[in-house]
Every structure is written in structure tokens, then in C-alpha cells.
Design an enzyme around this catalytic site. Structure first.
Site, mmCIF file in Angstrom:
data_model
loop_
_atom_site.group_PDB
_atom_site.id
_atom_site.type_symbol
_atom_site.label_atom_id
_atom_site.label_comp_id
_atom_site.label_asym_id
_atom_site.label_seq_id
_atom_site.Cartn_x
_atom_site.Cartn_y
_atom_site.Cartn_z
ATOM 1 C CE LYS A 69 -4.472 -1.810 0.760
ATOM 2 N NZ LYS A 69 -5.648 -1.932 1.557
ATOM 3 C CE LYS B 170 -5.413 -8.572 -1.491
ATOM 4 N NZ LYS B 170 -6.534 -8.459 -0.470
ATOM 5 C CE LYS C 185 -12.957 -4.568 -0.059
ATOM 6 N NZ LYS C 185 -11.904 -4.366 1.003
HETATM 7 N N1 AQP Z 1 -8.382 -12.084 -3.658
HETATM 8 C C1 AQP Z 1 -8.850 -12.707 -2.445
HETATM 9 N N2 AQP Z 1 -9.045 -13.996 -2.468
HETATM 10 C C2 AQP Z 1 -9.462 -14.260 -1.282
HETATM 11 N N3 AQP Z 1 -9.788 -13.551 -0.057
HETATM 12 C C3 AQP Z 1 -9.646 -12.384 -0.209
HETATM 13 N N4 AQP Z 1 -9.791 -11.249 0.677
HETATM 14 C C4 AQP Z 1 -9.629 -10.104 0.148
HETATM 15 N N5 AQP Z 1 -9.154 -10.490 -1.131
HETATM 16 C C5 AQP Z 1 -9.042 -11.730 -1.459
HETATM 17 C C6 AQP Z 1 -10.387 -11.527 2.089
HETATM 18 O O1 AQP Z 1 -11.414 -10.626 2.295
HETATM 19 C C7 AQP Z 1 -11.505 -10.224 3.676
HETATM 20 C C8 AQP Z 1 -11.735 -8.704 3.686
HETATM 21 O O2 AQP Z 1 -10.601 -8.081 3.168
HETATM 22 P P1 AQP Z 1 -10.318 -6.449 3.625
HETATM 23 O O3 AQP Z 1 -11.414 -5.709 3.018
HETATM 24 O O4 AQP Z 1 -10.048 -6.309 5.005
HETATM 25 O O5 AQP Z 1 -9.303 -6.183 2.475
HETATM 26 P P2 AQP Z 1 -8.206 -6.795 2.018
HETATM 27 O O6 AQP Z 1 -7.626 -7.941 2.442
HETATM 28 O O7 AQP Z 1 -7.168 -5.773 1.699
HETATM 29 O O8 AQP Z 1 -9.112 -6.938 0.482
HETATM 30 P P3 AQP Z 1 -8.974 -6.042 -0.731
HETATM 31 O O9 AQP Z 1 -10.068 -6.578 -1.678
HETATM 32 O O10 AQP Z 1 -7.549 -5.995 -1.363
HETATM 33 O O11 AQP Z 1 -9.200 -4.598 -0.307
HETATM 34 P P4 AQP Z 1 -8.357 -3.428 -0.568
HETATM 35 O O12 AQP Z 1 -8.328 -3.069 -2.034
HETATM 36 O O13 AQP Z 1 -9.573 -2.185 0.138
HETATM 37 O O14 AQP Z 1 -7.024 -3.524 0.189
HETATM 38 C C9 AQP Z 1 -9.983 -10.534 4.104
HETATM 39 O O15 AQP Z 1 -10.410 -11.946 5.049
HETATM 40 C C10 AQP Z 1 -9.148 -10.993 2.924
HETATM 41 O O16 AQP Z 1 -8.307 -12.137 3.628
#
Ligand code: AQP
Length: 332
Positions: free
Chosen positions: A113, A195, A198
Site C-alpha cells: 500500500k 490477488k 477491490k
Molecule cells: N483475492 C482474495 N481472495 C481470497 N480472499 C480475499 N480477501 C480479500 N481479497 C481476497 C479476504 O477478504 C477479507 C476482507 O478483506 P479487506 O476488506 O479487509 O481487505 P483486503 O484483504 O485488503 O481486501 P482487498 O479486496 O484487497 O481490499 P483493498 O483493495 O481495499 O485493500 C479478508 O479476510 C481477506 O483475506
């Protein structure tokens, strides 16, 4: 015997992807019966990257509606907004004194990040894992169901808990990550070694839970594969095709190897169409219910207020203990 405690959360930092669904929310559903569950909307985490205030508010309500539409039942768990339970921020501050800057700066998510938001490497971004440790430890959590990307953060929460217990006496239960083998890491459709996220800037990289059927089918049609032409599950060698098989398997409830067997002798086009149809069929009822719930503003606010109260009652016990153990004056 007391039920074991489960804590998990998702940030309202964008439209959720099928990665968030398969890696996190979907795994929570079956846990509601057998565990004491705390499911949060992690809005305090979401402000560690630049955000629009109005959008944060809207996305928080949307995420609550989505949780409910996915089958989270507020009568069987505490479903709440993190910022409505001030104990999260309080415990984070207290834990900051047992967390080290060095270990925080080595976290993969912090490095990713920081690279992505070079102009806004704020203290919150560095402190994210301490807040997450506070989230988890507040409820004396046994299990944290997450996707593979969050394993490192649960491990640091364990380290912080053990360090605190060591310094001040037994206070926190040491939590364990719960990572399902299938769907633990859904990858980007455009860069299948990364991965699915979002906040990805490429709209074709992620399938959102709110995408309509045509969009889902189109995104899968455009997914990056390879030139070898054979449908086979081999993540290192064929990340694109393997990711499609993993997604198909996660939605069909089979293993990626079994999924590959279904497509033996068929081409990538067949696989892409089948994954797209399977995913959009599964998403349609969730989307309809989410839309319905979003119109029920008073109901949603009531559910979240009740959830926050439930969470606060549990959090307060741990927080008082922490203050006591650390030697804060409380009149005696
Ligand atoms: N690609 C993925 N595959 C499996 N699990 C995933 N998680 C996120 N992406 C994947 C799981 O979703 C939960 C919530 O995630 P979060 O909102 O806390 O943030 P994150 O892990 O940082 O997910 P994002 O989508 O990548 O969000 P941004 O882009 O905002 O940083 C967690 O349990 C995560 O493991």
C-alpha cells in the site's frame, strides 16, 4: 461449555469482489451456529487510504446490506460497524506501546500500500495491523476466518497478544487464523499472480459482487490465460487458467482438480463461459436481496445499533482488564 469465539471483518473500501466473498464472508455463514461470532464492517481501517467521506458512509450501509443478503443473521452474531464500538480505537492505542515500528514496516500489505499510495503513507497505514490486533483480541477470539493475504496480520496479532501477556500477565487469548484451502486466494483476472482486490484500478481485473450478468460474462471472457490451450490445474505454470478453475470450483463446491476434469478436451472459451455463468447465477439472488435491504434504512440502522451494543458488552470486559493490568488508575 462456552462457545469458541470468531471475529472477522471487511473494509468498506470499495465494491466487494468475489475474492472477499469466497475468501471471507461465505465462510462465516456456517460458523454462526457453532461459534460466538463478531462480524464487523472495518470502517476505521478504510480511512488509511484517501477516501471520500460521503462514499465511506454509503459503502458502510451497502456492506451491511450485503452481509445480510449473503446470509449473515444478526440474531445469531454481532454484526456491527467498527467505529461505533470505541473500544477498538482505545485498545489499538494501548497495544501501540507493545508493537514495534520495525515489525509493522515489514508487513507485506504496508509495503504494497505504501508503494501504491506514495503520496499518502500515513501513520494509520503503518498502524493498520495493530488496529487489527485490537479488533481480534478485544473479543478473546479463538478463530479468525480470513483469506490467505491476511494471515500475516493474524500472526502479528498473536505476537502482540503473547508479548502483552508476557509483560502484564495473562490477558488475551491467542487467536488462530482459519484459512480455507479452496478460494483462499482468488487472483486478478488480468494479472493472475496477484490477488484480486477491490481497489484494483483496472476494472477488468476484479469481478464485483454487484456486477450484472453481462459484465461478469465479459470480464471472464477477457481474463488473461496462456497460449498453450490445454485446461489444466497448475497454478505455477498456468496461473490464469488455474485461477479460473479455482473460481469455478469455489462456486461449484468441488476441488480445482475436479473442475479441470470437467473441462478435459474443451477449450478456454468453454471454461470462461462456464465460470462466468456459474458466478453470475450465484450472485443474482444476493444482488436482489441487497437492493431490497438498501431501501430499508431504518431496519439497517437498527440492526447495526444492536450489533454495536452486543459487541460493546463483550469488548468492555477485555478493555477493563487491559487498563487494570497496565496499571491505569481507576480509583483504588
Ligand atoms: N483475492 C482474495 N481472495 C481470497 N480472499 C480475499 N480477501 C480479500 N481479497 C481476497 C479476504 O477478504 C477479507 C476482507 O478483506 P479487506 O476488506 O479487509 O481487505 P483486503 O484483504 O485488503 O481486501 P482487498 O479486496 O484487497 O481490499 P483493498 O483493495 O481495499 O485493500 C479478508 O479476510 C481477506 O483475506
Amino acid at each position: 461449555m462456552d462457545k469458541k469465539v470468531v471475529y472477522s471483518a471487511v473494509q468498506p473500501s470499495g465494491n466487494l469482489t468475489i475474492g472477499n466473498y469466497v475468501g471471507a464472508i461465505r465462510n462465516w455463514l456456517s460458523m454462526q451456529e457453532d461459534y460466538d461470532c463478531f462480524f464487523a464492517i472495518a470502517d476505521l481501517h478504510a480511512v488509511t487510504v484517501r477516501h471520500e467521506p460521503a462514499e465511506l458512509r454509503r459503502r458502510t450501509a451497502e456492506l451491511a446490506a450485503l452481509y445480510l443478503a449473503c446470509g449473515i443473521d444478526p440474531s445469531r452474531c454481532a454484526l456491527y460497524v467498527q467505529s461505533q464500538v470505541s473500544a477498538h480505537a482505545e485498545l489499538c492505542w494501548l497495544l501501540n506501546s507493545v508493537a514495534y515500528v520495525g515489525e509493522m514496516s515489514r508487513m507485506t500489505q504496508f509495503k504494497d500500500k505504501s508503494a501504491k499510495h506514495e503520496d499518502n503513507i500515513n501513520m494509520g497505514l503503518l498502524d493498520y495491523p495493530v488496529l487489527m490486533a485490537a479488533d481480534i483480541l478485544l473479543y478473546q477470539t479463538d478463530y479468525v476466518p480470513v483469506g490467505a493475504d491476511q494471515k500475516q496480520h493474524v500472526e502479528i496479532a498473536r505476537d502482540i497478544a503473547a508479548r502483552f501477556n508476557n509483560r502484564y500477565g495473562e490477558t488475551f487469548r491467542i487467536p488462530e487464523p482459519l484459512i480455507k484451502k479452496e478460494g483462499a486466494k482468488i487472483c486478478s483476472l488480468q494479472e493472475p499472480t496477484k490477488k484480486m482486490s477491490k481497489s484494483d484500478e483496472n476494472p477488468n481485473a476484479s469481478v464485483l459482487l454487484t456486477d450484472d450478468r453481462d459484465t461478469v460474462l465479459r470480464k471472464f471472457r477477457r481474463a488473461v490465460t496462456d497460449s498453450d490451450g490445454e485446461v489444466r490445474y497448475a497454478p505455477a505454470e498456468k496461473p490464469g487458467v488455474s485461477n479460473l478453475l479455482a473460481i469455478y470450483a469455489a462456486f461449484k463446491g468441488c476441488s480445482p482438480e475436479e473442475a479441470a476434469g470437467e473441462f478435459a478436451g474443451k477449450g478456454y472459451g468453454d471454461l470462461k463461459t462456464a465460470v462466468g455463468e456459474t458466478v453470475s447465477d450465484a450472485l443474482a439472488p444476493v444482488q436482489a436481496e441487497r437492493e431490497r435491504l438498501l431501501k430499508e434504512k431504518t431496519y439497517l440502522a437498527g440492526v447495526l445499533a444492536e450489533g454495536a451494543e452486543k459487541a460493546f458488552r463483550a469488548a468492555r470486559r477485555t478493555l477493563s482488564k487491559v487498563y487494570r493490568k497496565m496499571g491505569f488508575y481507576r480509583g483504588e
